[in-house]
Write a protein that holds these residues in place. Structure first.
Motif, PDB file in Angstrom:
ATOM      1  N   ASP A 109       0.847  -1.189   0.000  1.00  0.00           N
ATOM      2  CA  ASP A 109       0.000   0.000   0.000  1.00  0.00           C
ATOM      3  C   ASP A 109       0.885   1.242   0.000  1.00  0.00           C
ATOM      4  O   ASP A 109       1.738   1.418   0.876  1.00  0.00           O
ATOM      5  N   GLN A 110       0.671   2.124  -0.969  1.00  0.00           N
ATOM      6  CA  GLN A 110       1.467   3.338  -1.068  1.00  0.00           C
ATOM      7  C   GLN A 110       1.265   4.242   0.145  1.00  0.00           C
ATOM      8  O   GLN A 110       2.188   4.953   0.561  1.00  0.00           O
ATOM      9  N   ASP A 111       0.078   4.219   0.743  1.00  0.00           N
ATOM     10  CA  ASP A 111      -0.178   5.064   1.911  1.00  0.00           C
ATOM     11  C   ASP A 111       0.746   4.690   3.065  1.00  0.00           C
ATOM     12  O   ASP A 111       1.193   5.567   3.822  1.00  0.00           O
ATOM     13  N   LYS A 112       1.030   3.413   3.223  1.00  0.00           N
ATOM     14  CA  LYS A 112       1.933   2.979   4.292  1.00  0.00           C
ATOM     15  C   LYS A 112       3.358   3.473   4.038  1.00  0.00           C
ATOM     16  O   LYS A 112       4.065   3.881   4.960  1.00  0.00           O
ATOM     17  N   ILE A 113       3.751   3.432   2.783  1.00  0.00           N
ATOM     18  CA  ILE A 113       5.082   3.938   2.438  1.00  0.00           C
ATOM     19  C   ILE A 113       5.160   5.424   2.714  1.00  0.00           C
ATOM     20  O   ILE A 113       6.145   5.930   3.275  1.00  0.00           O
ATOM     21  N   ASP A 114       4.128   6.153   2.305  1.00  0.00           N
ATOM     22  CA  ASP A 114       4.123   7.604   2.518  1.00  0.00           C
ATOM     23  C   ASP A 114       4.196   7.927   4.007  1.00  0.00           C
ATOM     24  O   ASP A 114       4.918   8.846   4.416  1.00  0.00           O
ATOM     25  N   ALA A 115       3.459   7.178   4.814  1.00  0.00           N
ATOM     26  CA  ALA A 115       3.461   7.441   6.247  1.00  0.00           C
ATOM     27  C   ALA A 115       4.838   7.190   6.851  1.00  0.00           C
ATOM     28  O   ALA A 115       5.340   7.993   7.653  1.00  0.00           O
ATOM     29  N   ALA A 116       5.457   6.087   6.467  1.00  0.00           N
ATOM     30  CA  ALA A 116       6.786   5.776   6.996  1.00  0.00           C
ATOM     31  C   ALA A 116       7.820   6.780   6.509  1.00  0.00           C
ATOM     32  O   ALA A 116       8.687   7.221   7.277  1.00  0.00           O
ATOM     33  N   ARG A 117       7.736   7.151   5.240  1.00  0.00           N
ATOM     34  CA  ARG A 117       8.697   8.120   4.700  1.00  0.00           C
ATOM     35  C   ARG A 117       8.568   9.465   5.413  1.00  0.00           C
ATOM     36  O   ARG A 117       9.570  10.071   5.810  1.00  0.00           O
ATOM     37  N   ASP A 118       7.328   9.936   5.577  1.00  0.00           N
ATOM     38  CA  ASP A 118       7.130  11.225   6.245  1.00  0.00           C
ATOM     39  C   ASP A 118       7.631  11.174   7.684  1.00  0.00           C
ATOM     40  O   ASP A 118       8.229  12.141   8.175  1.00  0.00           O
TER      41      ASP A 118
END
Length: 832
Positions: free
Chosen positions: A613-622
């Motif tokens: 899920d891209q949302d999980k990646i975005d959350a971890a990256r942020d």
């Protein structure tokens, strides 16, 4: 310290380019047919030749082993439970296979005795690869052993740099990593026997020159080896039984077949070219053998096969006609397809004639890379190619299980061909696993795997640098005439004189493999074969690009999404946290997988974040970017209150980053307690006001204008006065006691001084040192020795007696209630 000198020990130096290989015989393994110790630098390889019993397996029972144990590099196996060296790695198997491919065609035909070559690496210096030492020592050992072997034969590695345009012979590990060509060539003083190469788009002209220079080096090496064999070699052993009776019987059967069954032989060739798998037993049983004939039906089948081979060679060389009717440079019909399977990350099918391969691409996070532990230490590989050819691919039934050496070799060739075109980890932070399944085999399956892999990678969205195609070339020669064949099939591979596989892009060669049966390969034939291979390779590439022209811009929806960020190397520990607490927390909170590695050359930490899920990646990256962000004074953030104390509130303004909003920075008016203004969980807009030397961050809720107003309001407040007795700066108006409890104490922190009475004035209290009884406790020096139990008891009893009467204690309590208010708290003074 002295060492024993064995009477039969002999040492010789063999130059290879700018290096010297020292070979020693007569020191070790005296019961072997031959033993050679080869050394270059501090790399040492011990090679033995052993002759075994006679068996009848239908083929020459030669076995070649290459043994690399971790002790050679000074390494203990990393496993906690198993310290014994395990099964050989694919790289070790490939080294053994290179030696096997060199030595096997040099033996006399008809040997049925077991022959075993064992190469054991005793020392490895990390610079000089032991495989070339083992290859040369094997060729020398076989020549010394007296076995029916056409040698000596040697081998070497050739490196080349397109930048310097210089060739290097037996390059060091560092030179191999920096070069554009890694070429292994073995042969005699007159001919090349075997070639294996990986390259970074090297031109055909460079490849020809590399082979030519390698042949010159081989001639010089084998010349020294010949002198060693002449002085110390054993007498030749005859392992091929010959009988005049058997030879006469074979000659009679051969004549009968050529006279009476010539047409049948041609039909068998055509049928085999069409993969009809003719049964030679039918024809063999038609041959009438004399009652006393020493031949069996199996012997007759062997004669039939020899006649088929001779007829096929005559057809190709004299008539210019290939068994399946194609021209010399004609390629079989090609079919290509992508997206063969629905849930794989990438898949493609490549079919050329009756050869068919399906390749599947699987993408994973960098943590799924293959860890390799060998003599040189440990490394991680993020690109792997595996090749499988089950028995049904050749129309047979057989064993299914671990891949054989041939499968390992074909997979390595395909991997080598594509490696220069695989994107770097920085550009494409994935582990890439390719698996080629051979569904039908009729020549050149390894090249079909290369073509299918290219299309599969592009279908998966892997941004390969350029597409790669491969082709297998053949050669038929009688010494005077020769014919180069493009895209050979199985029959042509068996009857021909060369199997020459070439893979590459439009701009150059990336992999090459060649096995030659001829005693000598003229330069003009080599040039002709490479030029014809380039034409065929490009035509195959055009067919592939008709199906898929370039890598897809998007990955499969079923492939994990991965993003890569870089952080300063000195902050890796901060991201990981003590015992991995921080990074584990991020993984638990976001659901993304996070891998951290270090790039020591660039002094950076490489953080790979993966999830479906891209949302999980975005959350971890942020989270990571914000946590490690260099905060600047004046920056504004939206944060959340995490803790409230009397002096201020702690606000998480970035993930994992907190700062303090002091009460003086909450309002333009005086704030006596932070809890009057904020609560845990409140959302606040804050500004960075201060960054202390220890990294602590001070925040404010006020704008610059509001800060100016707060300073003005503070200046207009009355100065502190009062204190103890009302004259010193105190805590403000007196607290009035009302009733038995203190539920209403008035303005206990107001400004204006005054008394806070709890009875008599605190200043009227007796001096603490003058309290009844307390001053009489006595010093430690007056006490009886503690170890005198009786004296110690008396001391304690006397002290209690001297404390005074109940009245004095009551008086003391009254004085406690008369204490005056103290000066302002530190927080209040700061606010002022």
């Amino acid at each position: 310290m002295s060492y024993p000198v064995y009477p039969d020990t002999k040492s010789f130096d063999i130059p290879v380019g700018d290096k010297t290989i020292t070979v020693t015989i007569g020191t070790f393994s005296q019961q072997a047919a031959a033993a050679v110790l080869a050394r270059c630098g501090d790399t040492v390889v011990h090679t033995t030749i052993a002759l075994g019993r006679q068996v009848n397996l239908g083929y020459f029972p030669l076995s070649v082993e290459f043994v690399e144990k971790l002790y050679a590099g000074g390494i203990i196996k990393g496993s906690r439970w198993v310290k014994r060296d395990g099964r050989p790695s694919d790289e070790v198997i490939l080294k053994a296979r290179v030696i096997d491919r060199t030595m096997r065609p040099m033996f006399a035909k008809g040997i049925t005795n077991e022959v075993q070559i064992v190469n054991s690496v005793f020392s490895y210096d990390g610079e000089h690869d032991p495989d070339m030492l083992g290859l040369m020592a094997s060729g020398l050992g076989l020549s010394l052993s007296g076995l029916p072997f056409t040698g000596p034969v040697a081998g070497l590695r050739v490196g080349y740099s397109q930048e310097t345009q210089q060739f290097v012979f037996n390059p060091t590990e560092e030179q191999r990593q920096q070069g554009d060509l890694d070429l292994i060539v073995s042969g005699t003083k007159d001919s090349i026997v075997m070639v294996e190469a990986g390259a970074n788009e090297v031109s055909e002209e460079v490849m020809v020159e590399a082979l030519s220079q390698a042949q010159e080096q081989l001639a010089a090496m084998t010349a020294v080896m010949e002198t060693i064999v002449a002085k110390h070699g054993r007498d030749r052993i005859n392992l091929v039984e010959t009988s005049s009776e058997i030879e006469a019987a074979k000659k009679k059967v051969r004549s009968q077949l050529e006279t009476d069954h010539a047409q049948t032989i041609q039909e068998l060739i055509t049928a085999q070219a069409r993969l009809e798998n003719p049964d030679l037993s039918v024809l063999a049983e038609q041959i009438e053998l004399a009652e006393d004939s020493p031949l069996s039906v199996s012997d007759v089948k062997g004669i039939i096969y020899d006649l088929m081979e001779a007829a096929a060679r005559h057809m190709i060389l004299e008539d210019g006609k290939r068994p399946d009717g194609r021209r010399a440079d004609e390629i079989r019909q090609i079919w290509t397809e992508v997206d063969v399977f629905p849930r794989t990350h990438g898949s493609a099918m490549f079919k050329r004639g009756a050869t068919q391969a399906v390749t599947i691409t699987t993408l994973g996070s960098p943590s799924l890379g293959q860890h390799i532990e060998d003599m040189g230490g440990e490394e991680v590989r993020h690109y792997m190619h595996h090749y499988y050819m089950p028995p049904f691919a050749a129309g047979e039934a057989g064993r299914m299980g671990w891949p054989k050496r041939r499968e390992v070799g074909h997979g390595a060739l395909a991997e080598r061909a594509l490696l220069p075109m695989i994107p770097d980890q920085i550009d494409f932070p994935y582990t890439i696993h390719l698996v080629s399944e051979i569904l039908s085999s009729n020549g050149s399956t390894s090249q079909a795997a290369i073509c299918g892999s290219t299309m599969s990678l592009m279908a998966a969205g892997v941004p390969i640098k350029k597409p790669v195609a491969g082709i297998a070339m053949g050669l038929v020669s009688d010494g005077d005439k020769h014919l180069v064949l493009s895209d050979i099939q199985g029959l042509e591979d068996h009857v021909g004189d060369m199997d020459f596989k070439v893979a590459g892009t439009r701009d150059g060669i990336t992999a090459l493999q060649m096995d030659i049966k001829l005693q000598g390969l003229p330069r003009e034939i080599l040039v002709s074969a490479l030029d014809q291979a380039k034409v065929g390779r490009l035509s195959i590439l055009d067919k592939m690009l008709e199906t898929i022209a370039e890598p897809r811009p998007q990955l499969s929806e079923y492939a994990p999404k991965i993003e890569q960020i870089e952080i300063p190397a000195d902050r890796i520990g901060e991201l990981i946290g003590p015992g991995g607490k921080v990074i584990k927390g991020i993984i638990a909170d976001t659901g993304a997988e996070i891998d951290v590695d270090e790039d020591p050359e660039r002094r950076l930490g490489i953080v790979n974040i993966s999830a479906q899920d891209q949302d999980k990646i975005d959350a971890a990256r942020d989270f990571i970017e914000n946590m490690l962000k260099a905060v600047q004074i004046g920056e504004e953030y939206d944060g959340t209150v995490t803790r409230v104390e009397g002096f201020g509130a702690f606000v998480e303004f970035l993930p994992g980053r907190e700062g303090l909003v002091h009460v003086s920075n909450m309002s333009t008016e005086y704030v006596k307690d932070a809890s009057d203004q904020v609560s845990v969980g409140d959302a606040l807009h804050v500004r960075v006001k201060e960054i202390k030397d220890d990294g602590k961050i001070g925040l404010t809720l006020l704008t610059l204008e509001q800060e100016e107003q707060a300073r003005s309001n503070a200046a207009s407040r009355p100065p502190f006065r009062g204190g103890r007795g009302g004259g010193q700066p105190g805590r403000g108006a007196p607290r009035r006691r009302q009733g038995p409890n203190y539920s209403d104490r008035g303005d206990n922190r107001g400004y204006g001084g005054g008394d806070r009475r709890r009875g008599d004035n605190r200043s009227d209290r007796d001096n603490r040192s003058d309290r009844d009884g307390r001053s009489d406790r006595g010093g430690r020096s007056d006490r009886d020795n503690r170890f005198d139990r009786g004296g110690y008891k008396n001391f304690r009893r006397d002290s209690r007696d001297d404390r005074g009467s109940r009245d004095s204690r009551d008086n003391s309590r009254s004085r406690e209630n008369d204490r005056q208010p103290r000066g302002p708290r530190r927080d209040d003074r700061d606010q002022e």
